[in-house]
Design an enzyme around this catalytic site. Sequence first.
Site, PDB file in Angstrom:
ATOM      1  N   PHE A  33       7.445   0.609   2.725  1.00  0.00           N
ATOM      2  CA  PHE A  33       6.257   1.298   2.214  1.00  0.00           C
ATOM      3  C   PHE A  33       5.315   1.641   3.376  1.00  0.00           C
ATOM      4  O   PHE A  33       5.756   2.218   4.358  1.00  0.00           O
ATOM      5  CB  PHE A  33       5.578   0.462   1.117  1.00  0.00           C
ATOM      6  CG  PHE A  33       6.377   0.416  -0.167  1.00  0.00           C
ATOM      7  CD1 PHE A  33       6.603   1.575  -0.908  1.00  0.00           C
ATOM      8  CD2 PHE A  33       6.917  -0.769  -0.648  1.00  0.00           C
ATOM      9  CE1 PHE A  33       7.341   1.540  -2.094  1.00  0.00           C
ATOM     10  CE2 PHE A  33       7.647  -0.811  -1.831  1.00  0.00           C
ATOM     11  CZ  PHE A  33       7.851   0.351  -2.545  1.00  0.00           C
ATOM     12  N   SER A  34       4.053   1.209   3.298  1.00  0.00           N
ATOM     13  CA  SER A  34       3.072   1.729   4.263  1.00  0.00           C
ATOM     14  C   SER A  34       3.178   1.165   5.672  1.00  0.00           C
ATOM     15  O   SER A  34       2.448   1.617   6.562  1.00  0.00           O
ATOM     16  CB  SER A  34       1.661   1.494   3.732  1.00  0.00           C
ATOM     17  OG  SER A  34       1.484   2.236   2.555  1.00  0.00           O
ATOM     18  N   VAL A  35       4.071   0.223   5.892  1.00  0.00           N
ATOM     19  CA  VAL A  35       4.368  -0.167   7.269  1.00  0.00           C
ATOM     20  C   VAL A  35       4.861   1.066   8.028  1.00  0.00           C
ATOM     21  O   VAL A  35       4.670   1.195   9.239  1.00  0.00           O
ATOM     22  CB  VAL A  35       5.404  -1.319   7.312  1.00  0.00           C
ATOM     23  CG1 VAL A  35       5.941  -1.539   8.719  1.00  0.00           C
ATOM     24  CG2 VAL A  35       4.796  -2.605   6.755  1.00  0.00           C
ATOM     25  N   THR A  36       5.475   1.989   7.290  1.00  0.00           N
ATOM     26  CA  THR A  36       5.927   3.272   7.843  1.00  0.00           C
ATOM     27  C   THR A  36       4.813   3.981   8.601  1.00  0.00           C
ATOM     28  O   THR A  36       5.036   4.574   9.667  1.00  0.00           O
ATOM     29  CB  THR A  36       6.417   4.189   6.697  1.00  0.00           C
ATOM     30  OG1 THR A  36       7.312   3.458   5.859  1.00  0.00           O
ATOM     31  CG2 THR A  36       7.076   5.441   7.228  1.00  0.00           C
ATOM     32  N   LYS A  37       3.606   3.938   8.032  1.00  0.00           N
ATOM     33  CA  LYS A  37       2.460   4.634   8.642  1.00  0.00           C
ATOM     34  C   LYS A  37       2.252   4.178  10.088  1.00  0.00           C
ATOM     35  O   LYS A  37       1.903   4.979  10.956  1.00  0.00           O
ATOM     36  CB  LYS A  37       1.184   4.326   7.862  1.00  0.00           C
ATOM     37  CG  LYS A  37       1.140   4.842   6.438  1.00  0.00           C
ATOM     38  CD  LYS A  37      -0.129   4.357   5.744  1.00  0.00           C
ATOM     39  CE  LYS A  37      -0.329   5.008   4.397  1.00  0.00           C
ATOM     40  NZ  LYS A  37       0.676   4.642   3.381  1.00  0.00           N
TER      41      LYS A  37
END
Lengths: 424, 424
Positions: free
Chosen positions: B139-143
């Site tokens: 999920f937002s670890v991608t950011k």
Amino acid sequence: MALFTLCARAAAQSPILPPPDSVSLEKLGLMNSFPPVGDQIVNNENRGKYPQMRWVLQHTREVVPTRNIRRGNSPVSELPAAPRDFDGLVFEDDKGQKITVAEWQKNTYTDGLIVLHKGRVVYERYSNQMKAETPHLLFSVTKSFTGLLAAQLIHEGKIDANSVVSKYVPELAESAWGDMTVQQVLDMTGAVRFREVYTDPTSEIFPYLYASNLLPVPTGYAGPKTIYEFVKTLKKEGEHGAGFVYRTVHSEVLGWIVSRVTGKHFADLLSERVWSRLGMQEDAYVMVDAVGTPLQGAGLNASLRDLARFGEMLRRGGEFNGQRVFDRSVIDELRKGGDREKFKASGMSFRPGYSYHNQWWILHNTDGAFEASGVHGQMIHINPAAEMVVVKLSSHPVAGAGLTQALTLRAWDALAKAVRTLDK
Amino acid sequence: MALFTLCARAAAQSPILPPPDSVSLEKLGLMNSFPPVGDQIVNNENRGKYPQMRWVLQHTREVVPTRNIRRGNSPVSELPAAPRDFDGLVFEDDKGQKITVAEWQKNTYTDGLIVLHKGRVVYERYSNQMKAETPHLLFSVTKSFTGLLAAQLIHEGKIDANSVVSKYVPELAESAWGDMTVQQVLDMTGAVRFREVYTDPTSEIFPYLYASNLLPVPTGYAGPKTIYEFVKTLKKEGEHGAGFVYRTVHSEVLGWIVSRVTGKHFADLLSERVWSRLGMQEDAYVMVDAVGTPLQGAGLNASLRDLARFGEMLRRGGEFNGQRVFDRSVIDELRKGGDREKFKASGMSFRPGYSYHNQWWILHNTDGAFEASGVHGQMIHINPAAEMVVVKLSSHPVAGAGLTQALTLRAWDALAKAVRTLDK
């Protein structure tokens, strides 16, 4: 143009083909900008169309769900190089015209071609944006992997080739496979009503293409939504064992048997038994349907060099990278081939003298050659006498092998002759 | 239960959670038979629901299209082991109760947890069928990966942080990003109308979830069908630079800028610059939308140990495996953090004293810790003073970090204290 035609048929007449250069990915610029616009877009709707399909064959998992086939962390096995320039090698095509190996590749929309001689890479070419690391969709070459795993499990006593399919998959009791033996599935001599007539909307090919996700499901489609729901609906037509009729659904059923017996997904089984042991360079992967069932008749994707390793393992009788991967007797049995008389029922006159056995094509030539083959030009060709393995991956606009097989056979001969001279 | 809630919010009140054992994959038997039947089925329709989502987080590419992030053929880099049994390590939770590290993992639906101290693996646990080789949805670890690549490109002079976004992506000229600077995108201080109110069908969150394929497109949906078509529709609301408001769409726009500037897909850039250089064990992959655009705000999948390698590279200031992967000044800049006053605009009181800078969370504690965080319990936590990296991958039923963050902070402290004693 019958695209994604899984059954390889002879073309009634030569179709008009687009010049290869006009449909190269370099020329078309498919999916090469951020974001792609207009004609550059390949999506779920047009993925089965040509030329969009040329991009898909190198990018399957970017458009559909897939399951990974892990190579693991073992070192990459050596494929020693002994390069020879076969580009200009001339042979006579099936029309009696001179053609070079380079022209043959281009004219048959080749994405990748590799030739091994005595385990050494003597020739390797990539086109149409394909790279050494690119997994390419193999279509029915997938069947030959499924067949080999099944044959090995028979050898290990885990499957009885003479048992009926419903012993392993009771859900198929009422279908064509209820009283069909496993061997009849392996050899595609089981009798199942499965029409592949693209002009007839009642043809069984359509629900298969949608249930397997080989083509996107059209709006309003109310048929089976998974491969196994679909095969359950198919009925017997004729007598089992009477003749060879090429049917992708047999391979799906074979895959079902293998998964039931091993309790393992095709992707995991292939990883454990093949990919992790051959020192593969890349993970492979397989298309899955709406409930994760692998497309064991058509969904495998792998790189050119990894397929060469697989072919070399077969040439050596089941051993490669210091490991025995399949028993020698399994490979020997495969190479014996099937019933050449029964093969004639297939109508595949473009494969003269061939038989089909354990999901492999046997040429029955003096070199003892055998091969795996998939639509749009996917091939693993093994010539034991010439100590040669050839893998050809393509994105030909015509699905069936009928149009190109005569030329292919001449190319195999030319390459076998060329590698034989390397010994001298 | 707001599933796939990409914005991490505090829960208004404690929800009733299912006992972890009752929703383990072992207990549920999801997708473990051939074929799965009834409640065992995870498919496109239920993939966003709980507990089916627990399976999806370890099998993303089996349900949606993805693009591979290749590790290449370099040797796997060593992660030396110095195991310590932290299972029974006791700390005080945010309610004042004693809890062990093992209980904390179980109670927060952890799939994988790894602790590195001075580059050695001191603790590593897998649960819920996860294995060392399993890529897990981040999920937002991608950011934080997107942010780091962008920051490096700024350092290289390829992106001007003070330029407006429309300089790089003219298509966004009429949107909220028309007059927003790249730095405001990186720090999420750009003002964009993007409501994430699940009870309001006009909320912008819904077309985002469908355009990005984070949730299946409902029948009759007529909104934007790709991420970039969607972000183009978003308008400015308020003043850029006024305050930090967490918005996933900023990361998608940042990804668009990076692809435009480099001419490369996120997957290829991440492979070239990170995955192929850190000696990763596994390929990673990223979800893509209907035209192949990567979900740079939420779609990355990677294994626990590879994320530990990535974290260790950051702890060392950008170097790992004998290679400089990011410039030290890029990591130093990130660690400085953003404006802590502006952070208060986020309403994230459960992250006291934090700031958000270049798509990373900075704790501003005495240890100089910083972290990446994603819904449902995905975290890379780096504590430079304690020479510690922790990666935690989870499938918590509650999306937002608000419910668990106070406990998480106590766990970080307990682990930092424990690894510090290893020096003595």
